[in-house]
Motif scaffolding. Structure first.
Motif, PDB file in Angstrom:
ATOM      1  N   ILE A 294       0.852  -1.199   0.000  1.00 14.93           N
ATOM      2  CA  ILE A 294       0.000   0.000   0.000  1.00 14.93           C
ATOM      3  C   ILE A 294       0.879   1.238   0.000  1.00 14.93           C
ATOM      4  O   ILE A 294       1.903   1.298   0.702  1.00 14.93           O
ATOM      5  CB  ILE A 294      -0.928   0.013   1.228  1.00 14.93           C
ATOM      6  N   THR A 295       0.474   2.232  -0.782  1.00 15.59           N
ATOM      7  CA  THR A 295       1.119   3.544  -0.768  1.00 15.59           C
ATOM      8  C   THR A 295       0.147   4.584  -0.211  1.00 15.59           C
ATOM      9  O   THR A 295      -1.027   4.614  -0.599  1.00 15.59           O
ATOM     10  CB  THR A 295       1.550   3.964  -2.185  1.00 15.59           C
ATOM     11  N   VAL A 296       0.613   5.416   0.718  1.00 18.64           N
ATOM     12  CA  VAL A 296      -0.143   6.567   1.211  1.00 18.64           C
ATOM     13  C   VAL A 296       0.664   7.807   0.888  1.00 18.64           C
ATOM     14  O   VAL A 296       1.837   7.912   1.273  1.00 18.64           O
ATOM     15  CB  VAL A 296      -0.408   6.471   2.727  1.00 18.64           C
ATOM     16  N   GLY A 297       0.042   8.736   0.147  1.00 17.33           N
ATOM     17  CA  GLY A 297       0.781   9.904  -0.329  1.00 17.33           C
ATOM     18  C   GLY A 297       1.784   9.480  -1.386  1.00 17.33           C
ATOM     19  O   GLY A 297       1.426   8.857  -2.382  1.00 17.33           O
ATOM     20  N   THR A 298       3.040   9.772  -1.141  1.00 22.88           N
ATOM     21  CA  THR A 298       4.101   9.341  -2.061  1.00 22.88           C
ATOM     22  C   THR A 298       4.973   8.240  -1.448  1.00 22.88           C
ATOM     23  O   THR A 298       5.993   7.854  -2.023  1.00 22.88           O
ATOM     24  CB  THR A 298       4.996  10.539  -2.430  1.00 22.88           C
ATOM     25  N   THR A 299       4.540   7.722  -0.286  1.00 25.38           N
ATOM     26  CA  THR A 299       5.349   6.752   0.449  1.00 25.38           C
ATOM     27  C   THR A 299       4.752   5.357   0.352  1.00 25.38           C
ATOM     28  O   THR A 299       3.598   5.134   0.754  1.00 25.38           O
ATOM     29  CB  THR A 299       5.452   7.146   1.931  1.00 25.38           C
TER      30      THR A 299
END
Length: 442
Positions: A294-299
């Motif tokens: 999973i990615t949240v934002g650019t992380t």
């Protein structure tokens, strides 16, 4: 008799034979190429605000999540008074979308819950020893010329998780007890059903004479799981698809069977991606996918891929489900996700538990803002979600809530996450595809 008259009679007879053949083809489940049905959300007739709608959906989703956990995990880890009711929890019951179908000859129309997490098709039947209230008339098999009870020796009877035989094996009597103590019981029979304008003969269904409450807004259920009793299996189609319109706009959502699953490309707003479906030997009816990260934002978050993996013993895994609205992530992965959102969203965190939410923020009123991206990484596919698929905002209060919750068992991709994606289940190729789409334009 003149040659002209003989020729006329031959042509007339040929046309009659052709018409009979065509009529039979229209009602044969083996000859259908495609089918479209429009779905409506179970709360579409109510005048609910966004947060009230979310509260109702969350309450139902939580009950369904509990059933899925019980179905896929060791029941001993749950409270003992729930175990006995869950021992035949092969089917989940209840759901979020309703389709209109008709049954019998002459046909009787009724609303049925659509459920990709179960297999049996059933409706309430007379004589009704115990039934819940429904908005339409109860089906009376004695008035239908096409109703036939299936014997205990029928192959489909033997696929039931629990059944008993009538006198001299003349009937197949089923009983299902659900994890929330709702149940349906009656005879397994075959009938002509009508889907849209298409009649299909010899469809096996449960004719329920003893049914407890717990299926609001419907008179039965249509299972679309992977086993032989489901509608998709009985129709002989290898693929089906749906496109859920925004749930708060009260618009119908199209569903397709067969070759129509790939039509209406003009409504697409992005490229199609595909990932393999995973099959569980312990729960073969459910549709699993491989969620790797999973990615949240650019992380891209530091979550081990094993967190969401299906275990050899049938526990864990990630299920895509039409009947659950909220998305549930396995608890360890969920905690990492919410910590990422809290660190990247600078609004005050507030309590949204009265609406059923776990993480809410107080957003500034009358101002625009961008939320961090939420991207699910599958095997060979990335699902980049619109903000409205994972956050809900109440314009009156400024309450901004994440529509994702923790699960002690499998992760569940709910229908709110799927809205405005054209989702195709290709059972023949064992593949799930999704395309960003304006579902209300299809």
């Amino acid at each position: 008799m003149s040659e002209t008259k003989i020729l006329h009679n031959i042509i007339t007879l040929t046309m009659l034979i052709l018409l009979v053949s065509l009529s039979h083809a229209e009602t044969s489940k083996h000859s259908m190429k495609y089918l479209r049905i429009d779905l409506r959300h179970i709360d579409s007739h109510g005048n609910f605000s966004k947060l009230m709608l979310f509260q109702r959906m969350t309450r139902r989703s939580h009950q369904r999540m509990i059933r899925l956990v019980k179905k896929t995990h060791n029941l001993s880890q749950f409270h003992s008074n729930l175990v006995s009711a869950a021992q035949t929890n092969v089917y989940l019951g209840s759901g979020e979308f309703v389709m209109d179908i008709a049954i019998g000859t002459p046909s009787l129309s009724f609303p049925a819950i659509l459920d990709t997490g179960s297999d049996l098709i059933w409706t309430q039947c007379k004589p009704c020893d115990r039934c819940f209230n429904q908005s339409t008339a109860t089906f009376d098999p004695s008035t239908s010329s096409t109703y036939k009870m299936l014997p205990c020796t029928a192959d489909l009877c033997k696929t039931l998780p629990a059944f008993k035989c009538g006198v001299r094996n003349s009937s197949c009597q089923y009983q299902y007890s659900y994890a929330d103590k709702t149940s349906t019981a009656g005879n397994l029979a075959s009938e002509t059903i009508t889907l849209g304008r298409t009649k299909v003969d010899n469809i096996a269904f449960g004719c329920g004479n003893k049914n407890t409450d717990g299926f609001p807004g419907s008179s039965g259920l249509v299972g679309l799981g992977r086993d032989s009793l489901s509608l998709i299996s009985q129709l002989g189609f290898k693929k089906f698809s749906y496109c859920f319109a925004s749930l708060d706009e009260k618009k119908q959502s199209p569903m397709f069977f067969g070759s129509l699953a790939y039509l209406n490309k003009s409504a697409e707003t992005g490229p199609t991606q595909s990932t393999l479906l995973v099959r569980s030997r312990q729960n073969p009816s459910l549709y699993y996918v491989s969620l790797l990260g999973i990615t949240v934002g650019t992380t891209k978050l530091n979550i081990p891929s094993s967190t969401f993996a299906l275990k050899n013993v049938g526990t864990g895994g990630t299920i895509i489900d039409s009947g659950t609205t909220i998305t549930y992530l396995q608890t360890a992965g969920y905690n990492i996700v919410i910590n990422a959102f809290v660190s990247q969203i600078k609004f005050p965190v507030v309590n949204g538990s009265h609406f059923g939410a776990d993480l809410c923020f107080s957003a500034p009123s009358n101002s625009s803002f961008n939320l961090p991206k939420f991207i699910l990484h599958f095997d060979e596919a990335d699902l980049d979600l619109p903000e409205s698929n994972y956050f809900i905002i109440d314009p009156n209060t400024g309450l901004l809530c994440l529509t994702v919750l923790p699960s002690p068992g499998p992760s569940i991709l709910g229908n709110l996450l799927q809205q405005n994606f054209f989702v195709i289940y290709d059972i023949g190729e064992n593949k799930l595809s999704f395309t960003p789409t304006q579902c209300d334009k299809m």
